[in-house]
Write an enzyme that holds these catalytic residues in place. Sequence first.
Site, mmCIF file in Angstrom:
data_model
loop_
_atom_site.group_PDB
_atom_site.id
_atom_site.type_symbol
_atom_site.label_atom_id
_atom_site.label_comp_id
_atom_site.label_asym_id
_atom_site.label_seq_id
_atom_site.Cartn_x
_atom_site.Cartn_y
_atom_site.Cartn_z
ATOM 1 N N ASP A 210 0.812 -1.216 0.000
ATOM 2 C CA ASP A 210 0.000 0.000 0.000
ATOM 3 C C ASP A 210 0.843 1.263 0.000
ATOM 4 O O ASP A 210 0.416 2.302 -0.490
ATOM 5 C CB ASP A 210 -0.928 0.026 1.209
ATOM 6 N N ASP A 259 -4.903 -0.415 16.003
ATOM 7 C CA ASP A 259 -3.689 -1.210 16.063
ATOM 8 C C ASP A 259 -2.799 -0.958 14.847
ATOM 9 O O ASP A 259 -3.284 -0.845 13.721
ATOM 10 C CB ASP A 259 -4.079 -2.695 16.122
ATOM 11 N N HIS A 263 1.545 0.609 9.800
ATOM 12 C CA HIS A 263 1.587 -0.434 8.781
ATOM 13 C C HIS A 263 0.408 -0.329 7.817
ATOM 14 O O HIS A 263 0.273 -1.177 6.930
ATOM 15 C CB HIS A 263 1.580 -1.811 9.430
ATOM 16 N N GLU A 287 -1.880 3.271 17.676
ATOM 17 C CA GLU A 287 -0.556 2.738 17.954
ATOM 18 C C GLU A 287 0.307 2.996 16.723
ATOM 19 O O GLU A 287 0.305 2.215 15.775
ATOM 20 C CB GLU A 287 -0.623 1.243 18.245
#
Length: 605
Positions: A210, A259, A263, A287
């Site tokens: 991504d 979470d 990423h 996070e």
Amino acid sequence: MKTLLRGTSRAALAVALLALGGCAKETLNPNAGAPVPVAATSSNATVVNGVMMQGFYWNTPTSTPAGTWWQNLGSKATELSQAGITAVWLPPAYKGSGALDVGYGVYDRYDLGEFNQKGTVATRYGTIGQLQSAIGALHGQGVQVYEDMVMNHFTSADAQELANGQYNVYTSFTYPGRGNTYSSYQWHWGNFTGTQQAPNNGWYQWKSWDFQPYANGDAYDNLLGSEVQYNGNTANVNETINWGNWITAKLGLDGYRLDATKHMYTPFVNQWLDAVKGTSGRFAVSEAWFRNLADMNNYAASTGGRTSLFDVPLHYLFNDMSNGNGAWDMRGLQFAGFTEANGALSVSFVDNHDTDQQGGALYSPVANLKMLAYAYILTRDKGYPCVFYRDYYEYGLGAQIKKLIAIRKANAYGAAAEYTSTNDANVYAYSRAGDSTHKGLLMLLNDGGSAASKGITTPFANATLTDATGNNTGTITTNASGYAVFPVGARSYAVWVPGGGTTTPPPTGTTAVAFNVTYSGTVSGQDVYVLGSTAQLGAWNTANAIKLSGAAYPVWKGTINLTSGTSVQFKYIRKDAAGNVLYEGGSNRVFTPTGTSMTRNDTWQ
């Protein structure tokens, strides 16, 4: 969830997951005094001087004296509220790879412990009924609930597929145990950019990630399992937004912990927050595990203030203090971390499930001098402090943390001051000036092996102060300039507060309250109870709710003696012999019993 530092093996993380803060001159903080937003309603999860608790750790037990983990949290609702905890962050509540999965190895985000999948109906934490009962108990005590939202990946697919004509990989998620309940959306290889799988936990990639790595390579797309594609995949984006809105309504959430956001494609994170959190007043914290403060600031800018961030740099300062164990220079706490840089968006913490997990990639516990770190975050003018369940309940720090929360609630107000010309390698001092209704405080932290004293000009002229922590006895009186010499013990902390204050005598007498509620939504084996905020009404513990008589069905009746003059919050609930609970809708009912008797005629909301 555990996120990786540069150079850490992703494979090692996958295996671990799937196995399952003269006169001394004071320096005023130039950004001091920024208030934490006030909660106008229960849906706004950020309250003045609020304190959240991370309500779990990495390997919470599968059974407790109270039952499952959900039942354990529900049983603690009253004591958490009385301790000053205003919100609880729950672990991922949905089905993972099996009965022991801690929730981050996500299999089905719509299965909250309701369907027989991966060899179990319950999740590691319990069933959907137990989860809803725990949330009801917490809400009943005014404690708000944040859910851990894992949106980066899935694991433990139902079957293999041939991805892009190249790889036989486990990427088919058809959910045979749930079917189309709640959602008919299925996930296949085309929904992912790649996957990490046995036998060697290597990566199989058939689409571009991504995003390209940024923050000097500390942020990257691929983390674990089958990586969900959000950049250029509108269907995946819409489904994840739909799920976010569904679980919010299903559980009555007050906020979210996102979470592993470094990423995920950042524009997706922004889109999800706009669509799910929106302007609801619900809280969100992400996070984004950056040790570098500049990276934290950049991520806050890229998310446009939509989400708070955990103060990772401050945690590592506490870890340095812990590792130094008396040798670290305490002046490092001056104007420290993301909390100081952007307090309105900071969630400060000492330890969490990852930093406490021995052998984990982020293992970095504050093993020494931990209460100094808690004194720092719980008295600071900036940041939203998060207390770690294991510190409070299992590491023996609960009584001390509870005192600090009480001090925070009573005294942590007003402009902040750093004592840069007084602080030294062993002692750090900090004060809050108070406001028109709160008296303020002076905090001292000492990591040295000997007791120390510091001459400090406080905001409190001609005042007598006591150490509200109980770590020092006696009083200290300041002069007309606010100056005095204040002691702090070796390897200890003190919070000196101006004296005074009043107490209200407890009310006396009781009122016999007749509860009459009209409700026809029961079947055989179900009864209606009244449950409320006082001990006479069960203290929000559903096991102690007061059963009403159905003899005049559909009107359920009962008379309970309540303390006169004490405001009561309550709800009617439906419960069966198995302990399954349904709360009536709407806000808590509120009234104050007066006189010798009174009657409430209500209709189930």
